[in-house]
Motif scaffolding. Structure first.
Motif, short mmCIF file in Angstrom:
data_model
loop_
_atom_site.label_atom_id
_atom_site.label_comp_id
_atom_site.label_asym_id
_atom_site.label_seq_id
_atom_site.Cartn_x
_atom_site.Cartn_y
_atom_site.Cartn_z
N TRP A 198 -4.41 15.64 4.64
CA TRP A 198 -4.71 14.02 4.48
C TRP A 198 -3.79 12.98 5.21
O TRP A 198 -3.74 11.98 5.10
CB TRP A 198 -4.86 13.34 2.97
CG TRP A 198 -5.77 14.18 2.10
CD1 TRP A 198 -5.52 15.17 1.20
CD2 TRP A 198 -7.32 13.79 2.00
NE1 TRP A 198 -6.75 15.62 0.83
CE2 TRP A 198 -7.64 14.96 1.26
CE3 TRP A 198 -8.05 13.09 2.98
CZ2 TRP A 198 -9.35 14.77 0.90
CZ3 TRP A 198 -9.34 13.07 2.52
CH2 TRP A 198 -9.99 13.97 1.57
N VAL B 241 -3.01 0.42 9.27
CA VAL B 241 -3.79 -0.68 9.03
C VAL B 241 -3.57 -1.70 7.94
O VAL B 241 -3.54 -2.80 8.17
CB VAL B 241 -5.11 -0.04 9.16
CG1 VAL B 241 -6.37 -1.34 8.97
CG2 VAL B 241 -5.53 0.48 10.40
N SER B 242 -3.45 -1.12 6.73
CA SER B 242 -3.09 -1.93 5.77
C SER B 242 -1.83 -2.80 5.58
O SER B 242 -2.01 -3.93 4.92
CB SER B 242 -3.27 -0.85 4.44
OG SER B 242 -1.98 -0.15 4.29
N SER C 179 -2.86 6.53 8.98
CA SER C 179 -3.75 5.31 9.54
C SER C 179 -3.89 4.25 8.33
O SER C 179 -3.87 3.01 8.89
CB SER C 179 -5.30 5.97 9.82
OG SER C 179 -5.03 6.88 11.08
N PHE C 180 -4.08 4.74 7.20
CA PHE C 180 -4.07 3.81 6.16
C PHE C 180 -2.87 2.91 5.94
O PHE C 180 -3.22 1.43 5.72
CB PHE C 180 -4.41 4.59 4.88
CG PHE C 180 -4.45 3.72 3.65
CD1 PHE C 180 -5.41 2.52 3.25
CD2 PHE C 180 -3.20 3.81 2.74
CE1 PHE C 180 -5.15 2.03 2.19
CE2 PHE C 180 -3.35 2.93 1.50
CZ PHE C 180 -4.19 1.91 1.41
N LEU C 181 -1.75 3.52 6.24
CA LEU C 181 -0.60 2.73 6.03
C LEU C 181 -0.44 1.78 7.13
O LEU C 181 0.03 0.47 7.02
CB LEU C 181 0.48 3.56 5.76
CG LEU C 181 0.75 4.29 4.44
CD1 LEU C 181 1.95 5.22 4.50
CD2 LEU C 181 1.02 3.14 3.28
N ALA D 285 -5.12 10.73 7.60
CA ALA D 285 -5.67 9.50 6.96
C ALA D 285 -4.58 8.58 6.39
O ALA D 285 -4.63 7.52 6.44
CB ALA D 285 -6.80 10.24 5.97
N ALA D 286 -3.58 9.29 5.86
CA ALA D 286 -2.46 8.44 5.13
C ALA D 286 -1.77 7.66 6.10
O ALA D 286 -1.56 6.42 5.87
CB ALA D 286 -1.68 9.35 4.45
N THR E 161 0.82 -1.31 -0.13
CA THR E 161 -0.13 -0.02 0.17
C THR E 161 0.89 1.28 0.01
O THR E 161 0.29 2.27 -0.06
CB THR E 161 -0.98 -0.02 1.36
OG1 THR E 161 -0.09 -0.13 2.54
CG2 THR E 161 -1.95 -1.03 1.13
N HIS E 162 2.22 0.92 0.05
CA HIS E 162 3.20 2.38 -0.23
C HIS E 162 3.18 2.60 -1.74
O HIS E 162 3.77 3.79 -1.73
CB HIS E 162 4.48 2.02 0.07
CG HIS E 162 4.49 2.13 1.78
ND1 HIS E 162 4.25 0.85 2.55
CD2 HIS E 162 4.99 2.93 2.88
CE1 HIS E 162 4.37 1.17 3.96
NE2 HIS E 162 4.88 2.28 3.95
#
Length: 529
Positions: A365, A375-376, A371-373, A368-369, A303-304
């Protein structure tokens, strides 16, 4: 007038406070000064080491055979004089330099009589985790020097949150050591726009990476050419840096390999000849030319990937050389038929530099970025580290318990009816237990119809077993180890020879071909049915 004087007086007061603040920052030992910087670096290093040690113990799965068979198994053979060396060592395709690193650890344990099997398994990985942590800190320091602390902070976060780095960085793979040495070397590389200092340190580290894994020359080719192009004293660079360092490093490698091979062998040349010129590595599988771009690279980056792409447009011009290195390396490896995810692992830290620049620019963002990194990446980190392909290691702990029986008249023996090198070997048992596995050396003679032992077995498992043991009970091993997909094919052999299942280990949720979801261990009774 009073208003003007008030403003001037206030401005003077502010300027005075700023001067004092600046003096306080540069004062040794002052808060925020050099002393604080040293302590900050110390705590960063301590935290990174602690995290990578946790990383080490949360990776309890197998990845590829080379993490054992080209490092720990060789080291075990070097120190304890028993074990198994694969065909690469007979052909002189591998250097003893990397296994010698682990053999040194084993030798110390042996000298102090603490060569416990658990220490033999975990201590090399703990040391590898320590090196990985130091490489993480060096990457942070490099970016801090080039782009400032803010960018370095985000690059550091991206490096620690990368699932593939977490999955690989504590494994005893030559690719892992190549990545560590490459990261160290980049910290001393003379970047464009920086002062040209001594190049000895980066060239030495790059040379070591090449000796351990000759394909490191692919990654370093554009960097060396760039340095040469920008170097004003080109002749001196060649005569006083490139040539002497090349002679010393290659000479050291030749001497080390001469000692352990018992003859003069240029393993780097043999390695490149086998894998690149003759392209014989296709025996172990081949992929289409675009595989790295369509599958390999996206999987490794995970996801990076979108942040890497965004960062390529945000990073300053001096980082273009890093982008060239990444694209060139992936393209060059795409020209080879045999492809693996781990081959492009050394460019992953470089990719994290661009990801860090991306996060720095994402103002609204950013949370959000992050948190996304987190969790994913957490999901693949935990799944690949604790679940996927763990059976290959779990069964070795079970087989190690047989070591207590080898001194009895009826010695234990194990036959692994699995794709070759599916499990570690003596480095995870550490006793002269009789073990055998299906062989799969490539054909080096040029035969058109070549089948290795594993291929012959899987073409007709039941017939192969009957022919191999000729109905002679004395030749039968006491234990058989195989994947669950094989059970139906060899059930008649198991029943007729008195084998009963004694243990089952989960291996993967994604069985494929000869790899089953579980691994079975069968033990033979003294009185067959």
């Amino acid at each position: 007038m009073e208003s003007a004087l008030g403003v001037d007086g206030g401005s003077a007061s502010v300027r005075l406070r700023k001067r004092k603040s600046a003096l306080y920052r540069v004062a040794p030992g002052g808060a925020g000064g050099r002393g604080a910087g040293i302590w900050g670096s110390f705590y960063l290093c301590l935290f990174t080491i602690a995290l990578r040690q946790l990383n080490c113990f949360l990776v309890q799965t197998s990845f590829v055979p080379d993490e054992y068979w080209q490092s720990l198994e060789v080291a075990h053979h070097m120190v304890f004089n028993y074990g198994y060396l694969t065909w690469e060592w007979a052909e002189g395709l591998r250097s003893y330099l990397y296994p010698l690193f682990f053999a040194s650890i084993y030798k110390v344990l042996h000298l102090f009589s603490v060569d416990n099997v658990q220490l033999l398994i975990w201590l090399p990985r703990i040391v590898q985790a320590l090196l990985a942590a130091l490489a993480d800190v060096k990457l942070y320091s490099l970016v801090k020097q080039l782009d400032g602390a803010e960018t370095a902070k985000w690059v550091y976060f991206c490096q620690l949150s990368s699932w593939f780095t977490w999955y690989c960085c504590t494994r005893t793979l030559s690719n892992t050591m190549e990545t560590v040495l490459t990261t160290f070397a980049l910290c001393y590389y003379p970047m464009e726009g920086t002062k040209m200092g001594s190049s000895i340190r980066y060239l030495t580290l790059a040379s070591l990476a090449f000796l351990i894994r000759p394909t490191a020359v692919i990654l370093w080719a554009p960097l060396l050419l760039s340095h040469f192009w920008r170097e004003p004293m080109k002749q001196n660079l060649i005569l006083y840096k490139y040539v002497p360092l090349g002679v010393i490093t290659l000479g050291s490698s030749l001497i080390i390999d001469r000692i352990f091979f018992g003859k003069w062998v240029v393993v780097q040349l043999n390695f490149l000849k086998f894998n690149v010129l003759q392209n014989l590595a296709t025996f172990y599988g081949s992929h289409p030319w675009h595989w790295y771009f369509t599958q390999g690279w996206p999987v490794v980056l995970g996801t990076h990937l979108p942040f890497f792409i965004h960062g390529c447009f945000q990073a300053p011009r001096r980082h273009h050389i890093f982008l060239v290195v990444v694209l060139w390396t992936v393209t060059a490896y795409s020209m080879l038929s045999h492809k693996e995810f781990r081959f492009i692992y050394p460019v992953l830290p470089i990719c994290m530099v661009f990801c860090g620049h991306s996060l720095k620019k994402l103002q609204k963002w950013k949370k959000a970025a992050v948190s996304f990194l987190l969790v994913s990446n957490l999901v693949p980190i935990l799944y690949t580290g604790l679940v996927h392909q763990r059976g290959a290691l779990d069964i070795m702990g079970h087989l190690q318990e047989l070591c207590s029986t080898i001194s009895t008249p009826t010695q234990a023996s194990v036959f692994m009816l699995m794709p070759c090198h599916s499990t570690p070997y003596y480095s995870h048992v550490h006793c002269p237990l009789q073990m055998r596995f299906l062989q799969c050396p490539p054909d080096l003679t040029g035969k058109t119809n070549y089948f290795d032992e594993a291929d012959l077995f899987y073409s007709n498992p039941l017939s192969w077993l009957k022919e191999e043991f000729h109905g002679n009970a004395t030749l039968l091993p006491s234990h058989l180890v195989f994947f669950s997909v094989l059970k139906q094919d060899i059930s008649p052999f198991l029943v007729s020879n008195g084998y009963e299942k004694t243990a089952t280990f989960f291996h993967t949720h994604l069985p494929q071909g000869r790899i089953g979801s579980h691994i079975y261990i069968y033990k033979r009774n003294q009185t067959p049915l």
